[in-house]
Write an enzyme that holds these catalytic residues in place. Structure first.
Site, mmCIF file in Angstrom:
data_model
loop_
_atom_site.group_PDB
_atom_site.id
_atom_site.type_symbol
_atom_site.label_atom_id
_atom_site.label_comp_id
_atom_site.label_asym_id
_atom_site.label_seq_id
_atom_site.Cartn_x
_atom_site.Cartn_y
_atom_site.Cartn_z
ATOM 1 N N LYS A 112 0.923 -1.091 -0.043
ATOM 2 C CA LYS A 112 -0.053 -0.001 -0.088
ATOM 3 C C LYS A 112 0.701 1.284 -0.196
ATOM 4 C CE LYS A 112 -4.245 -2.091 1.904
ATOM 5 N NZ LYS A 112 -3.735 -3.664 1.899
HETATM 6 C C1 LIG Z 1 -4.418 -4.544 1.302
HETATM 7 C C2 LIG Z 1 -3.779 -5.744 1.030
HETATM 8 C C3 LIG Z 1 -4.274 -7.059 0.116
HETATM 9 C C4 LIG Z 1 -5.355 -6.691 -0.817
HETATM 10 O O1 LIG Z 1 -5.257 -5.915 -1.727
HETATM 11 P P1 LIG Z 1 -6.571 -5.395 -2.809
HETATM 12 O O2 LIG Z 1 -6.128 -4.178 -3.436
HETATM 13 O O3 LIG Z 1 -7.465 -4.812 -1.500
HETATM 14 O O4 LIG Z 1 -6.886 -6.532 -3.469
HETATM 15 C C5 LIG Z 1 -3.424 -7.934 -0.012
HETATM 16 N N1 LIG Z 1 -2.229 -8.221 0.911
HETATM 17 C C6 LIG Z 1 -1.874 -7.147 1.831
HETATM 18 C C7 LIG Z 1 -0.796 -7.682 2.533
HETATM 19 C C8 LIG Z 1 -2.819 -6.123 1.855
HETATM 20 O O5 LIG Z 1 -2.286 -5.099 2.623
#
Ligand SMILES: *Cc1c(COP(=O)(O)O)cnc(C)c1O
Length: 461
Positions: A112
């Site tokens: 993120k």
């Molecule tokens: C947010 C997250 C996901 C999922 O990502 P999306 O874009 O919501 O599909 C997967 N793995 C981790 C570690 C995350 O923080």
């Protein structure tokens, strides 16, 4: 570039407006009216660019007209300067033609950071230009909160309020949020659960009168700018294994469908992607939709991969828009039908989804098995989300001559429970976080009351 809503009723907006608005006012999500598309030769000519240069090439058409090129370049350089690997998104080989793309080299150790490090800077720039302020309000059960706070802490025109359920997030996750002490950062521990927190944020967005004229902004993955920033690493990783002269495939641990949707866009833009694999845990609405045309909501399971614990994937609407010929009226009808309990797509829409995605589901036991097996074979430690991605990659991989890249969405140190259940030792914190448990914390504990939370926010903006 103009952006349109998936429900076809809201006005088309510029990049800056979409950035600050989040959700469209007809309840839809914004997407670009048209996508840039590139030839093989153009893509091949990017092979020697740095990650930051490539990021500029790919994102520029989406922001052009709103942000001057030099400013945008500076923001990109700043956003990725805190990553702890020079290639920003390095690749690790785990088998023959099998790769893991490490997206956890940023400040909060999850993918993120790629989007949120840039998002805070973009918002600040647009707000400065417009002489406006924005209040960010979000709820988190873990990764999003810390990445959003890290991304917004230096923004002069943003105040950020992150709600987390009191005593219900792990200590690493809490400390990643609460040890960031800045004038514009407010951590609120609500004496309730995650749904209570999210409910308060939703209610606050719907009626913003408590803000006395200030406006709320969204940092969750419904925000287009987050998707945009995630397109870049599909190109960078594919180029590093020989695209566009050969095809590549991706497997993506999926929750809200934001990350893998960026891969779908990369394909639309000309990247020769063979397979896109949706990897889910027991919260498998996406797997059921793709495999069986069953979009029914089921109760939430708490798993060892908590960042994928979702009941409904909000970004899936962006794909459904394409699956219905980009007809906003059809999406409006569909959403109404969903709310009335109909949970299937018509045949042509389902076929579209199946043509573009494969899927696989892995439960907690399977997750631990993968972590254990991969560690014993290669000494490489996976986090539980990535483990699900890798297992799905192996199960869905059709042509072994096509490189398969699994997106590693988090560093294993963030999820000691799964790592230990797999019989492995939890790794030590990376250098920049070594003193996490000694750092000063700051957060307020509030009752599970929307009035209290809104008063707290109003008093501090
Ligand atoms: C947010 C997250 C996901 C999922 O990502 P999306 O874009 O919501 O599909 C997967 N793995 C981790 C570690 C995350 O923080």
């Amino acid at each position: 570039m103009k952006y349109i809503s998936t429900r076809g009723q809201a006005p088309a907006l510029s990049f800056g407006d979409v950035l600050l608005a989040g959700l469209a006012n007809d309840g839809g999500l914004y997407i670009p009216e048209t996508l840039p598309s590139y030839t093989k030769e153009e893509i091949a000519s990017w092979a020697s660019l740095s990650y930051q240069e490539l990021a500029f090439k790919i994102m520029w058409p989406f922001v052009e007209g709103e942000i001057p090129a030099d400013d945008f370049k500076r923001m990109i350089d700043e956003a990725y300067s805190s990553f702890n690997h020079t290639s920003i998104a390095p690749m690790v080989q785990t088998g023959n033609n099998e790769w893991v793309l490490e997206l956890f080299r940023g400040p909060t150790l999850a993918f993120k950071d790629f989007a949120l490090q840039l998002l805070g800077r973009l918002m600040d720039f647009v707000l400065e230009k417009r002489g406006e302020k924005l209040v960010i309000m979000g709820a988190t059960s873990g990764d999003t909160g810390s990445a959003a706070i890290e991304g917004c802490r230096h923004s002069e025109h943003l105040d950020i309020f992150i709600l987390h359920p009191y005593q219900r997030v792990s200590e690493v996750q809490r400390r990643q949020m609460t040890t960031i002490i800045d004038d514009n950062v407010f951590n609120i521990a609500v004496k309730g659960n995650f749904d209570d927190c999210q409910g308060m944020v939703k209610t606050s967005f719907a009626d913003q009168s408590f803000l006395k004229g200030a406006k709320l902004g969204a940092v969750n993955s419904i925000n287009w700018a987050r998707i945009m920033a995630q397109i870049v690493y599909y190109f960078s990783s594919a180029l590093s294994v020989g695209a566009p002269h050969r095809k590549v495939s991706f497997s993506v641990p999926t929750g809200n469908f934001g990350d893998i949707f960026a891969g779908y866009l990369a394909k639309q833009m000309g990247l020769p992607i063979d397979q896109l694999v949706v990897a889910t845990n027991q919260n498998d609405i996406l797997h059921r939709t793709i495999a069986e045309n069953d979009m029914s909501r089921q109760s939430l399971n708490v798993t060892l991969s908590p960042s994928m614990d979702i009941m409904v994937s909000s970004n899936f609407e962006r794909l459904l828009f394409d699956a219905h010929g980009r007809d906003g009226d059809k999406i409006n009808d569909l959403m109404q039908r969903f709310n009335q309990g109909d949970v299937t797509l018509d045949d042509s829409a389902w076929q579209f989804v199946k043509d573009n995605f494969d899927s696989y589901k892995v439960d907690d036991e399977g997750t631990c098995d993968v972590i254990a097996n991969v560690f014993s074979e290669t000494q490489y430690l996976l986090d539980p989300h990535t483990a699900i991605g890798l297992e799905a990659a192996r199960k869905c991989w059709k042509d072994k001559s096509v490189p398969m890249i699994t997106l590693a969405t988090a560093h294993p140190v963030k999820f000691p429970e799964a790592v230990e259940k797999a019989g492995c030792e939890s790794p030590s914190l990376p250098e920049h976080m070594k003193d996490l448990f000694e750092r000063e914390e700051s957060y307020d504990v509030l009752d599970n009351s929307i009035a209290d939370v809104q008063q707290f926010v109003a008093d501090r903006i």
